[in-house]
Design a protein around this motif. Structure first.
Motif, PDB file in Angstrom:
ATOM      1  N   ILE A   1     -51.719  63.035  -7.183  1.00  0.00           N
ATOM      2  CA  ILE A   1     -50.348  63.441  -7.499  1.00  0.00           C
ATOM      3  C   ILE A   1     -49.399  63.027  -6.382  1.00  0.00           C
ATOM      4  N   THR A   2     -49.853  63.143  -5.143  1.00  0.00           N
ATOM      5  CA  THR A   2     -49.035  62.728  -4.001  1.00  0.00           C
ATOM      6  C   THR A   2     -48.724  61.238  -4.080  1.00  0.00           C
ATOM      7  N   VAL A   3     -49.731  60.432  -4.408  1.00  0.00           N
ATOM      8  CA  VAL A   3     -49.513  58.988  -4.523  1.00  0.00           C
ATOM      9  C   VAL A   3     -48.514  58.680  -5.639  1.00  0.00           C
ATOM     10  N   GLY A   4     -48.642  59.388  -6.770  1.00  0.00           N
ATOM     11  CA  GLY A   4     -47.706  59.173  -7.861  1.00  0.00           C
ATOM     12  C   GLY A   4     -46.280  59.493  -7.471  1.00  0.00           C
ATOM     13  N   LEU A   5     -46.086  60.620  -6.791  1.00  0.00           N
ATOM     14  CA  LEU A   5     -44.738  61.001  -6.353  1.00  0.00           C
ATOM     15  C   LEU A   5     -44.208  60.015  -5.318  1.00  0.00           C
ATOM     16  N   PHE A   6     -45.085  59.596  -4.406  1.00  0.00           N
ATOM     17  CA  PHE A   6     -44.674  58.631  -3.383  1.00  0.00           C
ATOM     18  C   PHE A   6     -44.259  57.314  -4.026  1.00  0.00           C
ATOM     19  N   SER A   7     -45.022  56.877  -5.028  1.00  0.00           N
ATOM     20  CA  SER A   7     -44.690  55.629  -5.709  1.00  0.00           C
ATOM     21  C   SER A   7     -43.340  55.732  -6.413  1.00  0.00           C
ATOM     22  N   ALA A   8     -43.053  56.895  -7.004  1.00  0.00           N
ATOM     23  CA  ALA A   8     -41.756  57.093  -7.656  1.00  0.00           C
ATOM     24  C   ALA A   8     -40.616  56.994  -6.643  1.00  0.00           C
ATOM     25  N   VAL A   9     -40.831  57.596  -5.465  1.00  0.00           N
ATOM     26  CA  VAL A   9     -39.813  57.514  -4.404  1.00  0.00           C
ATOM     27  C   VAL A   9     -39.614  56.067  -3.975  1.00  0.00           C
ATOM     28  N   MET A  10     -40.728  55.328  -3.791  1.00  0.00           N
ATOM     29  CA  MET A  10     -40.621  53.926  -3.387  1.00  0.00           C
ATOM     30  C   MET A  10     -39.976  53.084  -4.482  1.00  0.00           C
ATOM     31  N   GLY A  11     -40.099  53.536  -5.724  1.00  0.00           N
ATOM     32  CA  GLY A  11     -39.472  52.804  -6.814  1.00  0.00           C
ATOM     33  C   GLY A  11     -37.958  52.790  -6.745  1.00  0.00           C
ATOM     34  N   VAL A  12     -37.370  53.780  -6.067  1.00  0.00           N
ATOM     35  CA  VAL A  12     -35.909  53.829  -5.926  1.00  0.00           C
ATOM     36  C   VAL A  12     -35.474  53.646  -4.477  1.00  0.00           C
ATOM     37  N   ALA A  13     -36.422  53.414  -3.576  1.00  0.00           N
ATOM     38  CA  ALA A  13     -36.097  53.321  -2.148  1.00  0.00           C
ATOM     39  C   ALA A  13     -35.126  52.187  -1.855  1.00  0.00           C
ATOM     40  N   TRP A  14     -35.341  51.023  -2.477  1.00  0.00           N
ATOM     41  CA  TRP A  14     -34.474  49.877  -2.191  1.00  0.00           C
ATOM     42  C   TRP A  14     -33.065  50.114  -2.733  1.00  0.00           C
ATOM     43  N   LEU A  15     -32.963  50.823  -3.836  1.00  0.00           N
ATOM     44  CA  LEU A  15     -31.643  51.174  -4.355  1.00  0.00           C
ATOM     45  C   LEU A  15     -30.890  52.028  -3.334  1.00  0.00           C
ATOM     46  N   LEU A  16     -31.611  52.969  -2.699  1.00  0.00           N
ATOM     47  CA  LEU A  16     -30.986  53.848  -1.709  1.00  0.00           C
ATOM     48  C   LEU A  16     -30.615  53.081  -0.449  1.00  0.00           C
ATOM     49  N   VAL A  17     -31.471  52.156  -0.026  1.00  0.00           N
ATOM     50  CA  VAL A  17     -31.159  51.338   1.158  1.00  0.00           C
ATOM     51  C   VAL A  17     -29.897  50.522   0.913  1.00  0.00           C
ATOM     52  N   ALA A  18     -29.832  49.876  -0.264  1.00  0.00           N
ATOM     53  CA  ALA A  18     -28.649  49.082  -0.591  1.00  0.00           C
ATOM     54  C   ALA A  18     -27.397  49.954  -0.623  1.00  0.00           C
ATOM     55  N   ALA A  19     -27.533  51.169  -1.142  1.00  0.00           N
ATOM     56  CA  ALA A  19     -26.390  52.077  -1.216  1.00  0.00           C
ATOM     57  C   ALA A  19     -25.904  52.478   0.178  1.00  0.00           C
ATOM     58  N   VAL A  20     -26.846  52.782   1.080  1.00  0.00           N
ATOM     59  CA  VAL A  20     -26.479  53.213   2.430  1.00  0.00           C
ATOM     60  C   VAL A  20     -25.813  52.080   3.199  1.00  0.00           C
ATOM     61  N   VAL A  21     -26.378  50.865   3.114  1.00  0.00           N
ATOM     62  CA  VAL A  21     -25.854  49.739   3.895  1.00  0.00           C
ATOM     63  C   VAL A  21     -24.498  49.285   3.384  1.00  0.00           C
ATOM     64  N   THR A  22     -24.328  49.230   2.080  1.00  0.00           N
ATOM     65  CA  THR A  22     -23.079  48.695   1.505  1.00  0.00           C
ATOM     66  C   THR A  22     -22.026  49.760   1.241  1.00  0.00           C
ATOM     67  N   GLY A  23     -22.452  51.021   1.192  1.00  0.00           N
ATOM     68  CA  GLY A  23     -21.518  52.083   0.879  1.00  0.00           C
ATOM     69  C   GLY A  23     -21.247  52.252  -0.601  1.00  0.00           C
ATOM     70  N   SER A  24     -22.003  51.513  -1.425  1.00  0.00           N
ATOM     71  CA  SER A  24     -21.836  51.616  -2.872  1.00  0.00           C
ATOM     72  C   SER A  24     -23.113  52.178  -3.476  1.00  0.00           C
ATOM     73  N   LEU A  25     -23.011  53.302  -4.169  1.00  0.00           N
ATOM     74  CA  LEU A  25     -24.185  53.954  -4.736  1.00  0.00           C
ATOM     75  C   LEU A  25     -24.870  53.076  -5.777  1.00  0.00           C
ATOM     76  N   THR A  26     -24.122  52.196  -6.424  1.00  0.00           N
ATOM     77  CA  THR A  26     -24.681  51.341  -7.481  1.00  0.00           C
ATOM     78  C   THR A  26     -24.828  49.893  -7.018  1.00  0.00           C
ATOM     79  N   ALA A  27     -24.970  49.680  -5.726  1.00  0.00           N
ATOM     80  CA  ALA A  27     -25.005  48.316  -5.183  1.00  0.00           C
ATOM     81  C   ALA A  27     -26.121  47.484  -5.811  1.00  0.00           C
ATOM     82  N   TYR A  28     -27.314  48.042  -5.885  1.00  0.00           N
ATOM     83  CA  TYR A  28     -28.445  47.270  -6.408  1.00  0.00           C
ATOM     84  C   TYR A  28     -28.297  46.995  -7.897  1.00  0.00           C
ATOM     85  N   THR A  29     -27.983  48.012  -8.674  1.00  0.00           N
ATOM     86  CA  THR A  29     -27.867  47.815 -10.121  1.00  0.00           C
ATOM     87  C   THR A  29     -26.686  46.902 -10.456  1.00  0.00           C
ATOM     88  N   ASP A  30     -25.575  47.026  -9.712  1.00  0.00           N
ATOM     89  CA  ASP A  30     -24.441  46.134  -9.945  1.00  0.00           C
ATOM     90  C   ASP A  30     -24.829  44.683  -9.656  1.00  0.00           C
TER      91      ASP A  30
END
Length: 414
Positions: free
Chosen positions: A246-275
């Motif tokens: 279960i821990t691995v599954g939750l960790f994988s889910a977090v990693m699945g959105v990690a790059w979206l969060l990194v892009a949001a923090v660096v660019t200041g846009s919450l939708t940077a990756y999806t845009d």
């Protein structure tokens, strides 16, 4: 008579030597032979390649291997990611390096600094090295569920598959294939805690964290369901394994959105990756919102005129193909792969249906479904095996013609 006995003895000795050859040596021979074929195909296209956005006419192998998305990886390797998102003339977010994960260009960058070599040479070296590692790991994975000979032929199909040229160009697919094969191997061996670093790097190599999280959810649910609550079930799926999985599954889910969060923090846009991802499909259907499971429906409207059929007919055909694909996972042949590999195949297919807009890159995005090659490797007929290998090699040429070779204004990116 004596000559016949000598011939039989020679064949017997060859069979004995083959059996005594280590599995890794057999995989290495298969890999090297396949790379000779694939390199020859790519060189034939490079020799005919005209001037394009990335190279002059008739580029050498390394420059030819670094075109298309390879150029984006080059930008990331030497300059990193932009802190602001580019904007088009009409005010929309444009294409940028944020669409590409950082793990592969980071490794290429490290080897560039260590060796002093340029991006094209180093990136190909990294890709080929991971491709060999992926072939070796894929054999180990297949041998968990298939006999040695069948597992080796699955590796043959992996190495000569129509998309196998992507394993030796400046793309992250070979690195991701190795990490995915390793992750599935660890999952099937129930080595859950060892999955965490593998999933972390894999999720930052190619988008796959959410798909793997779904596969883990199915894995946990299956192990829980097939065992009735009893003392025996607690031994077969003990608490420590439940916690770990279960821990691995939750960790994988977090990693699945990690790059979206990194892009949001660096660019200041919450939708940077999806845009940014939407910008890549804007040339097909324009800009819009990224709504799960709608891209394929929108694509039927775009592609129906190209196929010369009404949209409802193309949509019905799509539904039949998707239903047939998932039904095939229930067949006796697919069951030979085991439950966990089929969970991954189904999860990744659902992920593609949820987020990807189908165009020529769809063939490359199907590469993570390579465990399904184990099913195609099961028939033992020599004629079947020769024919399917020949078809795969012909498919390489067709893919290079359609996707890799740049023919004027090329709208079919690989």
């Amino acid at each position: 008579m004596a000559e016949r006995e000598v011939s039989r003895g020679a064949r017997r000795n060859l069979r004995v030597r083959y059996r005594l050859t280590p599995w890794w040596a057999k995989v290495l021979v298969v890999f090297v032979a396949s790379r000779v074929v694939t390199t020859a195909i790519l060189l034939s296209f490079a020799a005919r390649q005209g001037p394009n956005a990335w190279t002059p006419a008739h580029p050498d192998y390394f420059d030819f291997a670094a075109i298309w998305d390879g150029h984006w990886y080059y930008i990331i390797a030497v300059a990193g990611y932009p802190s602001t998102l580019p904007v088009t003339a009409d005010g929309q977010v444009g294409e940028s390096a944020w669409a590409f994960m950082p793990a592969y260009p980071a490794i290429v960058r490290a080897f560039m600094l260590l060796t002093g070599q340029g991006f094209p040479v180093v990136s190909v070296f990294v890709s080929v090295t991971f491709a060999l590692a992926a072939a070796l790991m894929f054999y180990r994975l297949m041998h968990l569920v298939l006999p040695a000979g069948t597992a080796l032929f699955a590796v043959v199909l992996f190495c000569v598959a129509p998309l196998s040229p992507i394993l030796q160009v400046s793309y992250a697919e070979s690195m991701h294939a190795f990490l995915l094969a390793l992750a599935l191997y660890l999952l099937m061996r129930r080595r859950y805690w060892m999955l965490i670093p593998v999933v972390a790097v894999m999720s930052l190599t190619r988008p796959s964290g959410l798909a793997f999280a779904l596969a883990m959810l199915l894995h946990v649910a299956h192990r829980w369901r097939v065992q009735r609550p009893s003392a025996r079930s607690r031994q077969e799926f003990p608490v420590r394994e439940r916690v770990a999985s279960i821990t691995v599954g939750l960790f994988s889910a977090v990693m699945g959105v990690a790059w979206l969060l990194v892009a949001a923090v660096v660019t200041g846009s919450l939708t940077a990756y999806t845009d940014t991802e939407i910008a890549w499909r804007s040339s097909y259907i324009g800009y819009g919102e990224l709504v799960p499971f709608t891209p394929w429906l929108s694509a039927t409207g775009f592609w129906a005129p190209w196929f010369g059929m009404p949209q409802p007919l193309l949509l019905a055909l799509l539904v039949l193909i998707v239903a047939g694909f998932f039904a095939a996972l229930l067949t006796p042949w697919a069951r030979r792969l085991g439950t966990d590999m089929r969970f991954w195949i189904a999860s990744y297919a659902l992920y593609l249906l949820a987020v990807f807009f189908p165009q020529s890159s769809v063939f490359r995005l199907l590469v993570p479904l390579f465990p399904a090659l184990g099913v195609l490797a099961i028939p033992k007929s020599p004629v079947y095996r020769v024919v399917i290998v020949a078809l795969c090699i012909a498919g390489q040429w067709a893919w290079a013609q359609l996707g890799w070779w740049v023919d004027g204004y090329d709208w079919t990116p690989p």
